[in-house]
Design a protein around this motif. Structure first.
Motif, PDB file in Angstrom:
ATOM      1  N   TRP A   1       0.781  -1.124  -0.077  1.00 40.99           N
ATOM      2  CA  TRP A   1      -0.026   0.084   0.041  1.00 40.99           C
ATOM      3  C   TRP A   1       0.939   1.063  -0.059  1.00 40.99           C
ATOM      4  CZ3 TRP A   1      -4.631  -1.004   3.834  1.00 40.99           C
ATOM      5  CH2 TRP A   1      -5.494  -1.918   3.330  1.00 40.99           C
ATOM      6  N   THR A   2       1.802   1.439   0.689  1.00 45.04           N
ATOM      7  CA  THR A   2       2.714   2.372   0.765  1.00 45.04           C
ATOM      8  C   THR A   2       3.478   2.701  -0.615  1.00 45.04           C
ATOM      9  OG1 THR A   2       3.460   1.865   3.130  1.00 45.04           O
ATOM     10  CG2 THR A   2       5.046   3.325   1.847  1.00 45.04           C
ATOM     11  N   ALA A   3       3.701   1.517  -1.556  1.00 40.76           N
ATOM     12  CA  ALA A   3       4.350   1.938  -2.809  1.00 40.76           C
ATOM     13  C   ALA A   3       3.256   2.014  -3.803  1.00 40.76           C
ATOM     14  CB  ALA A   3       5.188   0.529  -3.127  1.00 40.76           C
ATOM     15  N   SER A   4       2.052   1.836  -3.513  1.00 43.86           N
ATOM     16  CA  SER A   4       0.910   1.975  -4.483  1.00 43.86           C
ATOM     17  C   SER A   4       0.323   3.321  -4.889  1.00 43.86           C
ATOM     18  CB  SER A   4       0.028   0.837  -4.510  1.00 43.86           C
ATOM     19  OG  SER A   4       0.185  -0.316  -4.336  1.00 43.86           O
ATOM     20  N   ASN A   5      -0.109   3.419  -5.925  1.00 40.64           N
ATOM     21  CA  ASN A   5      -1.076   4.675  -6.241  1.00 40.64           C
ATOM     22  C   ASN A   5      -2.377   4.337  -5.555  1.00 40.64           C
ATOM     23  OD1 ASN A   5       0.728   4.469  -9.251  1.00 40.64           O
ATOM     24  ND2 ASN A   5       0.945   6.092  -7.838  1.00 40.64           N
ATOM     25  N   ARG A   6      -2.756   3.143  -5.961  1.00 36.39           N
ATOM     26  CA  ARG A   6      -4.315   2.897  -5.668  1.00 36.39           C
ATOM     27  C   ARG A   6      -4.355   1.430  -5.259  1.00 36.39           C
ATOM     28  NH1 ARG A   6      -7.796   3.622 -10.929  1.00 36.39           N
ATOM     29  NH2 ARG A   6      -5.649   3.389 -11.996  1.00 36.39           N
ATOM     30  N   VAL A   7      -5.466   0.906  -4.495  1.00 39.18           N
ATOM     31  CA  VAL A   7      -5.495  -0.489  -3.922  1.00 39.18           C
ATOM     32  C   VAL A   7      -6.874  -0.819  -4.487  1.00 39.18           C
ATOM     33  CG1 VAL A   7      -6.119  -1.711  -2.123  1.00 39.18           C
ATOM     34  CG2 VAL A   7      -4.650   0.041  -1.958  1.00 39.18           C
ATOM     35  N   LEU A   8      -6.927  -2.136  -5.323  1.00 37.43           N
ATOM     36  CA  LEU A   8      -8.044  -2.740  -5.794  1.00 37.43           C
ATOM     37  C   LEU A   8      -8.501  -3.866  -4.776  1.00 37.43           C
ATOM     38  CD1 LEU A   8      -9.856  -3.030  -8.243  1.00 37.43           C
ATOM     39  CD2 LEU A   8      -8.209  -4.580  -9.379  1.00 37.43           C
ATOM     40  N   LEU A   9      -9.671  -3.984  -4.344  1.00 37.33           N
ATOM     41  CA  LEU A   9      -9.975  -4.901  -3.381  1.00 37.33           C
ATOM     42  C   LEU A   9     -10.934  -6.081  -4.190  1.00 37.33           C
ATOM     43  CD1 LEU A   9     -11.227  -2.559  -0.488  1.00 37.33           C
ATOM     44  CD2 LEU A   9      -9.011  -3.549  -0.933  1.00 37.33           C
ATOM     45  N   VAL A  10     -10.637  -7.226  -3.642  1.00 32.96           N
ATOM     46  CA  VAL A  10     -11.479  -8.349  -4.146  1.00 32.96           C
ATOM     47  C   VAL A  10     -12.561  -8.918  -3.162  1.00 32.96           C
ATOM     48  CG1 VAL A  10     -11.239 -10.741  -5.380  1.00 32.96           C
ATOM     49  CG2 VAL A  10      -9.584  -8.825  -5.558  1.00 32.96           C
ATOM     50  N   ALA A  11     -13.670  -9.328  -3.458  1.00 38.96           N
ATOM     51  CA  ALA A  11     -14.588  -9.799  -2.451  1.00 38.96           C
ATOM     52  C   ALA A  11     -15.513 -10.765  -3.365  1.00 38.96           C
ATOM     53  CB  ALA A  11     -15.457  -8.717  -1.990  1.00 38.96           C
ATOM     54  N   GLU A  12     -16.060 -11.728  -2.689  1.00 44.02           N
ATOM     55  CA  GLU A  12     -17.089 -12.511  -3.164  1.00 44.02           C
ATOM     56  C   GLU A  12     -18.081 -12.149  -2.779  1.00 44.02           C
ATOM     57  OE1 GLU A  12     -15.838 -17.095  -3.846  1.00 44.02           O
ATOM     58  OE2 GLU A  12     -15.465 -16.500  -1.758  1.00 44.02           O
ATOM     59  N   PRO A  13     -19.485 -12.318  -3.183  1.00 40.24           N
ATOM     60  CA  PRO A  13     -20.676 -11.844  -2.733  1.00 40.24           C
ATOM     61  C   PRO A  13     -21.645 -12.702  -1.848  1.00 40.24           C
ATOM     62  CG  PRO A  13     -21.222 -12.834  -5.123  1.00 40.24           C
ATOM     63  CD  PRO A  13     -19.748 -12.920  -4.733  1.00 40.24           C
ATOM     64  N   ALA A  14     -20.625 -12.871  -0.511  1.00 36.20           N
ATOM     65  CA  ALA A  14     -21.341 -13.630   0.549  1.00 36.20           C
ATOM     66  C   ALA A  14     -21.080 -12.792   1.649  1.00 36.20           C
ATOM     67  CB  ALA A  14     -20.106 -14.980   0.486  1.00 36.20           C
ATOM     68  N   LEU A  15     -21.672 -13.320   2.702  1.00 40.80           N
ATOM     69  CA  LEU A  15     -21.728 -12.610   4.016  1.00 40.80           C
ATOM     70  C   LEU A  15     -20.445 -12.258   4.457  1.00 40.80           C
ATOM     71  CD1 LEU A  15     -23.466 -11.243   6.612  1.00 40.80           C
ATOM     72  CD2 LEU A  15     -23.414 -13.544   7.541  1.00 40.80           C
ATOM     73  N   PHE A  16     -19.438 -13.168   5.023  1.00 49.17           N
ATOM     74  CA  PHE A  16     -18.180 -13.015   5.607  1.00 49.17           C
ATOM     75  C   PHE A  16     -17.247 -12.051   4.778  1.00 49.17           C
ATOM     76  CE2 PHE A  16     -19.343 -17.063   7.768  1.00 49.17           C
ATOM     77  CZ  PHE A  16     -19.907 -16.530   8.841  1.00 49.17           C
ATOM     78  N   SER A  17     -17.235 -12.324   3.260  1.00 51.35           N
ATOM     79  CA  SER A  17     -16.569 -11.684   2.512  1.00 51.35           C
ATOM     80  C   SER A  17     -16.987 -10.076   2.330  1.00 51.35           C
ATOM     81  CB  SER A  17     -16.555 -12.312   1.121  1.00 51.35           C
ATOM     82  OG  SER A  17     -15.738 -11.518   0.116  1.00 51.35           O
ATOM     83  N   VAL A  18     -18.096 -10.028   2.397  1.00 48.14           N
ATOM     84  CA  VAL A  18     -18.571  -8.409   2.319  1.00 48.14           C
ATOM     85  C   VAL A  18     -18.190  -7.828   3.695  1.00 48.14           C
ATOM     86  CG1 VAL A  18     -20.685  -7.101   2.431  1.00 48.14           C
ATOM     87  CG2 VAL A  18     -20.730  -9.168   0.911  1.00 48.14           C
ATOM     88  N   ALA A  19     -18.439  -8.479   4.829  1.00 43.74           N
ATOM     89  CA  ALA A  19     -18.077  -7.821   6.075  1.00 43.74           C
ATOM     90  C   ALA A  19     -16.384  -7.811   6.231  1.00 43.74           C
ATOM     91  CB  ALA A  19     -18.520  -8.691   7.112  1.00 43.74           C
ATOM     92  N   GLY A  20     -15.866  -8.619   5.471  1.00 44.75           N
ATOM     93  CA  GLY A  20     -14.145  -8.356   5.268  1.00 44.75           C
ATOM     94  C   GLY A  20     -13.718  -7.255   4.262  1.00 44.75           C
ATOM     95  N   THR A  21     -14.713  -7.087   3.386  1.00 45.26           N
ATOM     96  CA  THR A  21     -14.416  -5.773   2.658  1.00 45.26           C
ATOM     97  C   THR A  21     -14.654  -4.734   3.185  1.00 45.26           C
ATOM     98  OG1 THR A  21     -14.836  -7.127   0.503  1.00 45.26           O
ATOM     99  CG2 THR A  21     -15.075  -4.950   0.314  1.00 45.26           C
ATOM    100  N   GLU A  22     -15.800  -4.494   4.103  1.00 43.84           N
ATOM    101  CA  GLU A  22     -15.908  -3.236   5.016  1.00 43.84           C
ATOM    102  C   GLU A  22     -14.832  -3.004   5.767  1.00 43.84           C
ATOM    103  OE1 GLU A  22     -19.546  -1.185   7.384  1.00 43.84           O
ATOM    104  OE2 GLU A  22     -19.331  -3.642   7.214  1.00 43.84           O
TER     105      GLU A  22
END
Length: 276
Positions: free
Chosen positions: A147-168
């Motif tokens: 993250w320190t070296a990046s311009n941007r962060v692209l997040l990956v998630a599945e449409p599932a409860l725990f994954s959505v909570a993890g993305t938040e």
């Protein structure tokens, strides 16, 4: 040169698969690209068909970041030969190889000097239009380096409860990290992966994600693909794999790559909270 971290704080959502799909789209589009495999499992290195020689892996280069020359230790992806056979003009897709050694930096107490090791390596790099960093599924030292070296962060998630909570949780962590360490860091967006349109649960979770994250949720979503493991196991680019499903997947990654490389797609907005 755009530097993009592909991240998720939850494992098993297909983060490396997305990295490989975007690398395939970049190769097809003729964008000179470097993939930095920062995950100690080194799955991206395997999937990119790398044949290592005497080059150092990324972990060893991080250890000697002030002296190591990243450009001297990158390895061409095995996909390049296939692209040349299809008539592409001198495509560039290089890999900074992953290894278990990099795990020594994947700890929560990494100091500010260590967090900048990857930044130091990339600062001496030239000739690439895009750098994709495959991060481990944690917010320990290696992800913070990325993250320190990046311009941007692209997040990956599945449409599932725990994954959505993890993305938040990841979005909250990104906001805190940006405020403290990287004020120019932005969210490139959120990719919904392994989507089954026929699943009521997936339809519900996608609607929930749209409500939570707004236009940070990128389109198109990535459909679940039965032969994805076969493609990766053969160390092939999805753009060079036969069959209609691979063709459709390639078109999806082409669209996502266009979104990612579009200068107008930079997103620095705070995520929207769910409506009660």
């Amino acid at each position: 040169m755009q530097v993009v971290s592909i991240s998720s704080l939850k494992g098993g959502v297909g983060k490396t698969s997305v990295t490989l799909g975007l690398a395939s789209a970049a190769l097809a589009a003729g964008i000179p690209t470097l993939v930095v495999d920062l995950d100690p499992h080194a799955d991206a290195t395997t999937g990119l068909g790398v044949s290592p020689g005497n080059q150092l892996a990324i972990g060893e280069m991080l250890r000697t970041s002030r002296r190591a020359q990243l450009s001297d230790n990158v390895v061409p992806s095995g996909w390049v030969a296939n692209a040349r056979r299809l008539g592409k003009d001198s495509p560039v897709l290089d890999v900074a190889m992953g290894s278990a050694y990099s795990g020594i930096y994947d700890r929560p107490d990494l100091g500010k000097r260590d967090v900048r090791r990857l930044t130091t390596l990339l600062s001496r790099l030239s000739g690439y239009g895009l750098v994709l960093i495959d991060c481990p599924p944690s917010l320990n030292g290696l992800t913070r380096m990325a993250w320190t070296a990046s311009n941007r962060v692209l997040l990956v998630a599945e449409p599932a409860l725990f994954s959505v909570a993890g993305t938040e949780r990841t979005m909250r962590a990104l906001e805190l990290f940006r405020a403290e360490f990287a004020p120019n860091l932005g969210a490139a967006g959120i990719i919904a992966n392994r989507v089954r349109p026929s699943s009521n649960e997936h339809v519900f979770r996608l609607a929930e994600m749209k409500q939570m994250f707004g236009d940070l949720l990128l389109s198109p979503t990535i459909a679940e693909q039965a032969n994805w493991q076969q493609i990766q196991g053969a160390a092939h680019s999805v753009h060079h794999w036969p069959g209609e499903s691979a063709k459709q997947a390639a078109a999806t990654f082409d669209a996502l790559m266009k979104n990612l490389t579009d200068s107008g797609s930079v997103r620095n907005r705070v995520m929207r909270r769910p409506v009660a």
